[in-house]
Motif scaffolding. Structure first.
Motif, PDB file in Angstrom:
ATOM      1  N   LEU A  37       0.826  -1.208   0.000  1.00 36.86           N
ATOM      2  CA  LEU A  37       0.000   0.000   0.000  1.00 36.86           C
ATOM      3  C   LEU A  37       0.861   1.259   0.000  1.00 36.86           C
ATOM      4  O   LEU A  37       0.555   2.231  -0.700  1.00 36.86           O
ATOM      5  CB  LEU A  37      -0.934   0.007   1.207  1.00 36.86           C
ATOM      6  CG  LEU A  37      -2.055  -1.019   1.172  1.00 36.86           C
ATOM      7  CD1 LEU A  37      -2.799  -1.029   2.499  1.00 36.86           C
ATOM      8  CD2 LEU A  37      -3.006  -0.740   0.023  1.00 36.86           C
ATOM      9  N   GLN A  38       1.934   1.244   0.772  1.00 43.26           N
ATOM     10  CA  GLN A  38       2.819   2.407   0.836  1.00 43.26           C
ATOM     11  C   GLN A  38       3.479   2.677  -0.514  1.00 43.26           C
ATOM     12  O   GLN A  38       3.603   3.826  -0.927  1.00 43.26           O
ATOM     13  CB  GLN A  38       3.892   2.210   1.923  1.00 43.26           C
ATOM     14  CG  GLN A  38       3.330   2.151   3.333  1.00 43.26           C
ATOM     15  CD  GLN A  38       2.502   3.378   3.673  1.00 43.26           C
ATOM     16  OE1 GLN A  38       2.982   4.496   3.582  1.00 43.26           O
ATOM     17  NE2 GLN A  38       1.258   3.160   4.042  1.00 43.26           N
ATOM     18  N   VAL A  39       3.900   1.626  -1.202  1.00 43.29           N
ATOM     19  CA  VAL A  39       4.508   1.773  -2.534  1.00 43.29           C
ATOM     20  C   VAL A  39       3.495   2.388  -3.497  1.00 43.29           C
ATOM     21  O   VAL A  39       3.816   3.312  -4.252  1.00 43.29           O
ATOM     22  CB  VAL A  39       5.028   0.409  -3.059  1.00 43.29           C
ATOM     23  CG1 VAL A  39       5.367   0.473  -4.545  1.00 43.29           C
ATOM     24  CG2 VAL A  39       6.237  -0.042  -2.262  1.00 43.29           C
ATOM     25  N   LEU A  40       2.280   1.881  -3.469  1.00 43.79           N
ATOM     26  CA  LEU A  40       1.236   2.421  -4.342  1.00 43.79           C
ATOM     27  C   LEU A  40       0.972   3.893  -4.044  1.00 43.79           C
ATOM     28  O   LEU A  40       0.906   4.718  -4.951  1.00 43.79           O
ATOM     29  CB  LEU A  40      -0.064   1.638  -4.157  1.00 43.79           C
ATOM     30  CG  LEU A  40      -0.213   0.368  -4.954  1.00 43.79           C
ATOM     31  CD1 LEU A  40      -1.421  -0.423  -4.482  1.00 43.79           C
ATOM     32  CD2 LEU A  40      -0.344   0.683  -6.425  1.00 43.79           C
ATOM     33  N   GLN A  41       0.817   4.204  -2.776  1.00 48.50           N
ATOM     34  CA  GLN A  41       0.504   5.577  -2.390  1.00 48.50           C
ATOM     35  C   GLN A  41       1.656   6.529  -2.714  1.00 48.50           C
ATOM     36  O   GLN A  41       1.438   7.648  -3.169  1.00 48.50           O
ATOM     37  CB  GLN A  41       0.111   5.662  -0.912  1.00 48.50           C
ATOM     38  CG  GLN A  41      -1.214   4.996  -0.655  1.00 48.50           C
ATOM     39  CD  GLN A  41      -1.754   5.143   0.748  1.00 48.50           C
ATOM     40  OE1 GLN A  41      -2.936   5.332   0.890  1.00 48.50           O
ATOM     41  NE2 GLN A  41      -0.926   5.062   1.781  1.00 48.50           N
ATOM     42  N   LYS A  42       2.873   6.065  -2.520  1.00 50.58           N
ATOM     43  CA  LYS A  42       4.039   6.893  -2.822  1.00 50.58           C
ATOM     44  C   LYS A  42       4.104   7.214  -4.315  1.00 50.58           C
ATOM     45  O   LYS A  42       4.333   8.351  -4.720  1.00 50.58           O
ATOM     46  CB  LYS A  42       5.313   6.180  -2.373  1.00 50.58           C
ATOM     47  CG  LYS A  42       6.599   6.908  -2.731  1.00 50.58           C
ATOM     48  CD  LYS A  42       7.812   6.066  -2.357  1.00 50.58           C
ATOM     49  CE  LYS A  42       8.997   6.504  -3.169  1.00 50.58           C
ATOM     50  NZ  LYS A  42       9.760   5.438  -3.723  1.00 50.58           N
ATOM     51  N   ASN A  43       3.894   6.202  -5.137  1.00 54.82           N
ATOM     52  CA  ASN A  43       4.021   6.380  -6.580  1.00 54.82           C
ATOM     53  C   ASN A  43       2.837   7.108  -7.205  1.00 54.82           C
ATOM     54  O   ASN A  43       3.006   7.776  -8.218  1.00 54.82           O
ATOM     55  CB  ASN A  43       4.246   5.039  -7.265  1.00 54.82           C
ATOM     56  CG  ASN A  43       5.679   4.583  -7.127  1.00 54.82           C
ATOM     57  OD1 ASN A  43       6.540   5.019  -7.870  1.00 54.82           O
ATOM     58  ND2 ASN A  43       5.954   3.732  -6.160  1.00 54.82           N
ATOM     59  N   THR A  44       1.663   6.966  -6.643  1.00 55.31           N
ATOM     60  CA  THR A  44       0.512   7.684  -7.178  1.00 55.31           C
ATOM     61  C   THR A  44       0.387   9.063  -6.532  1.00 55.31           C
ATOM     62  O   THR A  44      -0.362   9.900  -7.032  1.00 55.31           O
ATOM     63  CB  THR A  44      -0.808   6.921  -6.940  1.00 55.31           C
ATOM     64  OG1 THR A  44      -1.005   6.738  -5.547  1.00 55.31           O
ATOM     65  CG2 THR A  44      -0.812   5.593  -7.669  1.00 55.31           C
ATOM     66  N   GLU A  45       1.122   9.268  -5.441  1.00 54.92           N
ATOM     67  CA  GLU A  45       1.070  10.513  -4.675  1.00 54.92           C
ATOM     68  C   GLU A  45      -0.357  10.838  -4.249  1.00 54.92           C
ATOM     69  O   GLU A  45      -0.777  11.987  -4.220  1.00 54.92           O
ATOM     70  CB  GLU A  45       1.692  11.665  -5.467  1.00 54.92           C
ATOM     71  CG  GLU A  45       3.159  11.437  -5.773  1.00 54.92           C
ATOM     72  CD  GLU A  45       3.786  12.552  -6.592  1.00 54.92           C
ATOM     73  OE1 GLU A  45       3.060  13.433  -7.098  1.00 54.92           O
ATOM     74  OE2 GLU A  45       5.018  12.534  -6.727  1.00 54.92           O
ATOM     75  N   GLU A  46      -1.106   9.769  -3.922  1.00 54.81           N
ATOM     76  CA  GLU A  46      -2.491   9.928  -3.504  1.00 54.81           C
ATOM     77  C   GLU A  46      -2.797   8.956  -2.369  1.00 54.81           C
ATOM     78  O   GLU A  46      -2.221   7.874  -2.294  1.00 54.81           O
ATOM     79  CB  GLU A  46      -3.436   9.641  -4.664  1.00 54.81           C
ATOM     80  CG  GLU A  46      -3.272  10.601  -5.823  1.00 54.81           C
ATOM     81  CD  GLU A  46      -4.237  10.299  -6.939  1.00 54.81           C
ATOM     82  OE1 GLU A  46      -5.448  10.454  -6.719  1.00 54.81           O
ATOM     83  OE2 GLU A  46      -3.773   9.909  -8.019  1.00 54.81           O
ATOM     84  N   GLU A  47      -3.733   9.350  -1.534  1.00 53.15           N
ATOM     85  CA  GLU A  47      -4.200   8.465  -0.469  1.00 53.15           C
ATOM     86  C   GLU A  47      -5.136   7.438  -1.100  1.00 53.15           C
ATOM     87  O   GLU A  47      -6.054   7.799  -1.839  1.00 53.15           O
ATOM     88  CB  GLU A  47      -4.932   9.289   0.596  1.00 53.15           C
ATOM     89  CG  GLU A  47      -5.332   8.485   1.798  1.00 53.15           C
ATOM     90  CD  GLU A  47      -5.983   9.356   2.854  1.00 53.15           C
ATOM     91  OE1 GLU A  47      -5.574   9.253   4.010  1.00 53.15           O
ATOM     92  OE2 GLU A  47      -6.897  10.127   2.517  1.00 53.15           O
ATOM     93  N   LEU A  48      -4.878   6.164  -0.848  1.00 49.18           N
ATOM     94  CA  LEU A  48      -5.680   5.108  -1.449  1.00 49.18           C
ATOM     95  C   LEU A  48      -6.545   4.364  -0.448  1.00 49.18           C
ATOM     96  O   LEU A  48      -7.519   3.713  -0.831  1.00 49.18           O
ATOM     97  CB  LEU A  48      -4.780   4.120  -2.196  1.00 49.18           C
ATOM     98  CG  LEU A  48      -3.938   4.726  -3.326  1.00 49.18           C
ATOM     99  CD1 LEU A  48      -3.013   3.688  -3.916  1.00 49.18           C
ATOM    100  CD2 LEU A  48      -4.824   5.348  -4.391  1.00 49.18           C
ATOM    101  N   VAL A  49      -6.171   4.442   0.825  1.00 48.97           N
ATOM    102  CA  VAL A  49      -6.966   3.801   1.876  1.00 48.97           C
ATOM    103  C   VAL A  49      -7.209   4.798   3.005  1.00 48.97           C
ATOM    104  O   VAL A  49      -6.380   5.659   3.277  1.00 48.97           O
ATOM    105  CB  VAL A  49      -6.296   2.525   2.443  1.00 48.97           C
ATOM    106  CG1 VAL A  49      -6.202   1.443   1.397  1.00 48.97           C
ATOM    107  CG2 VAL A  49      -4.938   2.817   3.025  1.00 48.97           C
ATOM    108  N   ILE A  50      -8.363   4.645   3.633  1.00 48.46           N
ATOM    109  CA  ILE A  50      -8.701   5.449   4.805  1.00 48.46           C
ATOM    110  C   ILE A  50      -8.973   4.467   5.939  1.00 48.46           C
ATOM    111  O   ILE A  50      -9.827   3.587   5.812  1.00 48.46           O
ATOM    112  CB  ILE A  50      -9.940   6.318   4.545  1.00 48.46           C
ATOM    113  CG1 ILE A  50      -9.676   7.272   3.382  1.00 48.46           C
ATOM    114  CG2 ILE A  50     -10.341   7.070   5.814  1.00 48.46           C
ATOM    115  CD1 ILE A  50     -10.913   7.979   2.871  1.00 48.46           C
TER     116      ILE A  50
END
Length: 120
Positions: free
Chosen positions: A60-73
């Motif tokens: 999840l951290q890799v995804l969020q870092k690369n998309t520069e967006e919050e993906l989970v709340i």
């Protein structure tokens, strides 16, 4: 020879990498997001996938870092509102990845038939 041709199939595997060739999005990360959406929990999703929580969190951290967006709340606690939910952007990424995979698979199957299954 025709019988052997009929047994041939094509397989595709699609993933998305960042500029450093690090895996950004693929089947595993897509599955993780789907399971988080279904279960409402990163821990439950990781158990269903057979991976540990730390690995799921790292994905999840890799995804969020690369998309520069919050993906989970994530909301702590024991109420009905507690747990983990996907953001609309995460749902969009999952949907678009599924569309991309299907489009690539459809093209690969069509092209495969043209090249390998034609009656020459």
């Amino acid at each position: 020879m025709k019988e052997k041709k009929d047994k041939l199939i094509v397989k595709t595997k699609t993933w998305i990498e960042n500029a450093d060739n690090e895996l950004l999005f693929g089947k595993g990360k897509s599955e993780l997001l789907e399971l988080i959406e279904q279960s409402g929990s990163i821990l439950k999703a990781s158990k269903l996938m057979g991976i540990n929580y730390k690995k799921a969190w790292t994905h999840l951290q890799v995804l969020q870092k690369n998309t520069e967006e919050e993906l989970v709340i994530t909301k702590q606690g024991r109420s009905k509102e507690s747990g983990t939910k996907l953001t609309p952007r995460a749902l969009e990424l999952m949907k678009n990845y599924q569309i991309l995979c299907k489009d690539i698979e459809d093209f690969a199957n069509k092209r495969f038939k043209e090249l390998f299954k034609s009656d020459k």
